[in-house]
Write a protein that holds these residues in place. Structure first.
Motif, mmCIF file in Angstrom:
data_model
loop_
_atom_site.group_PDB
_atom_site.id
_atom_site.type_symbol
_atom_site.label_atom_id
_atom_site.label_comp_id
_atom_site.label_asym_id
_atom_site.label_seq_id
_atom_site.Cartn_x
_atom_site.Cartn_y
_atom_site.Cartn_z
ATOM 1 N N GLY A 129 20.012 137.844 57.531
ATOM 2 C CA GLY A 129 20.972 138.489 58.424
ATOM 3 C C GLY A 129 21.107 137.775 59.753
ATOM 4 O O GLY A 129 21.716 138.292 60.692
ATOM 5 N N LEU A 130 20.540 136.581 59.842
ATOM 6 C CA LEU A 130 20.619 135.804 61.080
ATOM 7 C C LEU A 130 22.049 135.367 61.339
ATOM 8 O O LEU A 130 22.525 135.354 62.468
ATOM 9 C CB LEU A 130 19.703 134.580 60.963
ATOM 10 N N VAL A 179 29.649 134.632 66.456
ATOM 11 C CA VAL A 179 28.582 133.682 66.739
ATOM 12 C C VAL A 179 28.951 132.363 66.102
ATOM 13 O O VAL A 179 29.116 132.271 64.896
ATOM 14 C CB VAL A 179 27.246 134.172 66.166
ATOM 15 N N VAL A 235 20.007 126.003 64.952
ATOM 16 C CA VAL A 235 18.910 126.972 64.907
ATOM 17 C C VAL A 235 17.714 126.375 64.168
ATOM 18 O O VAL A 235 16.566 126.484 64.603
ATOM 19 C CB VAL A 235 19.362 128.276 64.215
ATOM 20 N N VAL A 264 15.889 123.813 66.385
ATOM 21 C CA VAL A 264 15.153 124.448 67.479
ATOM 22 C C VAL A 264 13.914 125.161 66.947
ATOM 23 O O VAL A 264 12.819 125.038 67.477
ATOM 24 C CB VAL A 264 16.073 125.436 68.233
ATOM 25 N N LEU A 265 14.089 125.881 65.863
ATOM 26 C CA LEU A 265 12.981 126.641 65.280
ATOM 27 C C LEU A 265 11.875 125.703 64.785
ATOM 28 O O LEU A 265 10.688 125.949 64.972
ATOM 29 C CB LEU A 265 13.514 127.475 64.112
ATOM 30 N N GLN A 289 8.630 126.706 66.553
ATOM 31 C CA GLN A 289 7.834 127.672 65.790
ATOM 32 C C GLN A 289 7.815 127.238 64.329
ATOM 33 O O GLN A 289 8.400 127.905 63.469
ATOM 34 C CB GLN A 289 8.425 129.086 65.955
ATOM 35 N N HIS A 301 7.349 129.568 61.376
ATOM 36 C CA HIS A 301 8.195 130.757 61.309
ATOM 37 C C HIS A 301 8.456 131.140 59.857
ATOM 38 O O HIS A 301 8.602 130.289 58.981
ATOM 39 C CB HIS A 301 9.513 130.474 62.024
ATOM 40 N N LYS A 326 21.081 131.093 76.223
ATOM 41 C CA LYS A 326 22.144 131.561 75.335
ATOM 42 C C LYS A 326 21.539 132.419 74.231
ATOM 43 O O LYS A 326 22.089 133.460 73.854
ATOM 44 C CB LYS A 326 22.902 130.374 74.720
ATOM 45 N N TYR A 367 22.594 136.338 73.468
ATOM 46 C CA TYR A 367 23.055 136.894 72.196
ATOM 47 C C TYR A 367 22.150 138.026 71.742
ATOM 48 O O TYR A 367 22.604 139.026 71.195
ATOM 49 C CB TYR A 367 23.104 135.801 71.126
ATOM 50 N N ARG A 427 22.976 141.365 72.803
ATOM 51 C CA ARG A 427 24.128 141.981 72.132
ATOM 52 C C ARG A 427 23.834 142.246 70.665
ATOM 53 O O ARG A 427 24.732 142.512 69.886
ATOM 54 C CB ARG A 427 25.348 141.071 72.252
ATOM 55 N N VAL A 458 22.608 140.108 68.433
ATOM 56 C CA VAL A 458 22.628 138.946 67.552
ATOM 57 C C VAL A 458 21.353 138.163 67.802
ATOM 58 O O VAL A 458 21.156 137.593 68.867
ATOM 59 C CB VAL A 458 23.853 138.060 67.835
ATOM 60 N N LEU A 459 20.461 138.187 66.823
ATOM 61 C CA LEU A 459 19.140 137.613 67.065
ATOM 62 C C LEU A 459 19.083 136.150 66.624
ATOM 63 O O LEU A 459 19.295 135.833 65.465
ATOM 64 C CB LEU A 459 18.084 138.434 66.332
ATOM 65 N N LEU A 460 18.813 135.298 67.587
ATOM 66 C CA LEU A 460 18.636 133.883 67.314
ATOM 67 C C LEU A 460 17.280 133.474 67.874
ATOM 68 O O LEU A 460 16.789 134.104 68.799
ATOM 69 C CB LEU A 460 19.729 133.070 68.009
ATOM 70 N N PRO A 461 16.675 132.416 67.317
ATOM 71 C CA PRO A 461 15.394 131.990 67.888
ATOM 72 C C PRO A 461 15.561 131.701 69.386
ATOM 73 O O PRO A 461 16.523 131.049 69.784
ATOM 74 C CB PRO A 461 15.075 130.702 67.122
ATOM 75 N N HIS A 481 23.874 130.760 80.462
ATOM 76 C CA HIS A 481 24.917 131.281 79.589
ATOM 77 C C HIS A 481 25.579 132.534 80.156
ATOM 78 O O HIS A 481 26.723 132.830 79.835
ATOM 79 C CB HIS A 481 24.373 131.555 78.186
#
Lengths: 139, 239
Positions: free
Chosen positions: A28-29, A44, A51, A54-55, A59, A62, B50, B54, B57, B59-62, B93
């Motif tokens: 659901g990301l 988005v 992502v 970065v992850l 991490q 993860h 940023k 998110y 709101r 919207v989950l991002l790392p 942001h």
């Protein structure tokens, strides 16, 4: 050869990024966009590749990355079996140039060009494109 | 137009220089600009926090985008050791971004700002000066023949360096189309690529760019892995 090099190369590969995208959708990301489905509000637009990078750096253990590696290892590329096989045949490899494609090589040959390889290739391709345009402009 | 150096030197020195309003500037494949005469390093659209913006709101991002962006910036600052750093706006942001900086990131930023001038140009995402993050705030700053601002002006004055648009170019190659962030520039003005880890890109064929540059067109200086590729924007593909 099947050590850290392969690990590092794999982590950069599109294969892993694609697996990660699938995991990210299940988690659901990100939302998969379907044709016909209207964009609602601010969407988005962060790509899963960003992502993933970065992850991976911040991490690496993860859950989503572990799932990605598990998916890729079992579904796409069985590294362990490949490693076992290579150590089994080590020292007993016969190299022979054939004048035609051997039947067992056909599946491999069909895969050539299917998978994108990241890295230097992009720079080489961009440089070629830039040179070609300069040559064209110079007549 | 473009001077390429040997690959061995690429890690030490910028691969390309560019002439803008008579000033020689170095453009770095990491997406930064260096002005040797002024010892000035410029980056655009960091979009720090940023991820956390998110998250608020739903919207989950790392949340590591800030750390990733600062780490890349830190490598550039190590390499060029600039006297002045200019962040061309949208550095955060949203308005609360500076307050949400994690302690580690805040310390990393302070370390980068140590012993040098730091100019935050305000942007549409971060229009107000943020307290407690060091540096000075300005809507725009003029140094010699160059002017640094966030949003490019409709009637571009000579020597303008702006951000805001996040230029990206799609280039047709022998194997496939490659889309990368780029500098968009002609001899008079430049739009810098976004530097932030989560920042997206706007295709240089978008009408927003057409309005900025003369009819003679502009060049997309496409960011490669270790070098920059100059390609006329007219030869780039739309998305």
């Amino acid at each position: 050869m099947l050590g850290d090099d392969l690990e590092a190369w794999l982590a950069e590969s599109n294969l892993m990024k694609r697996s990660f995208r699938a995991c990210a959708i299940i988690a659901g990301l990100i939302e998969r966009r379907f044709p016909g489905k209207e964009k609602t509000g601010r969407q988005v637009t962060v790509s899963t590749d960003l992502v993933y990078d970065v992850l991976r750096r911040h991490q690496p253990d993860h859950l989503l990355l572990r799932a990605t590696r598990a998916d890729a290892a079992a579904g796409l590329l069985d590294i362990r079996r490949l490693g076992d096989m290579l150590s089994r045949v080590s020292g007993r490899i016969v190299h022979k140039a054939l004048d035609r494609v051997s039947p067992l090589a056909v599946p491999s040959l069909l895969e050539i060009g299917r998978e994108l390889v990241q890295g230097e290739a992009a720079d080489t391709l961009l440089a070629e494109a830039a040179d070609a345009l300069i040559r064209e402009a110079m007549g | 137009m473009i001077s390429e150096q040997s690959p061995g030197a690429a890690s030490q020195r910028p691969a390309n220089t560019i002439e803008l309003a008579g000033v020689t500037l170095a453009i770095d494949p990491a997406g930064a600009l260096y002005w040797p005469d002024q010892e000035l390093l410029a980056v655009a659209d960091l979009h720090l926090e940023k991820g956390s913006s998110y998250a608020r709101r739903g919207v989950l991002l790392p949340p590591y985008d800030t750390a990733a962006t600062l780490e890349r910036l830190s490598r550039l600052i190590d390499r060029y050791a600039p006297r002045v750093v200019v962040a061309l706006g949208d550095s955060f942001h949203d308005r609360g971004g500076a307050d949400r900086l994690a302690p580690d990131d805040r310390a990393a930023l302070a370390a980068l700002q140590d012993a040098r001038d730091w100019i935050w140009i305000t942007g549409n995402h971060d229009p107000d000066p943020a307290p407690g993050i060091g540096g000075v705030f300005a809507h725009h700053v003029a140094i010699g023949p160059l002017a640094f601002r966030h949003q490019p002006e409709a009637d571009v004055p000579e020597g303008e360096i702006a951000g805001h648009l996040h230029p990206a170019a799609r280039v047709s190659t022998r194997a496939r189309a490659i889309r990368r962030r780029c500098f968009a520039a002609d001899a008079r003005s430049m739009v810098m690529p976004a530097f932030g880890a989560y920042a997206g890109g706007l295709n240089v064929r978008d009408s927003a760019f057409v309005a900025l540059f003369a009819a003679s067109g502009f060049t997309a200086h496409v960011l490669g892995e270790g070098r920059i590729h100059a390609i006329a924007a007219a030869h780039c593909l739309p998305d």
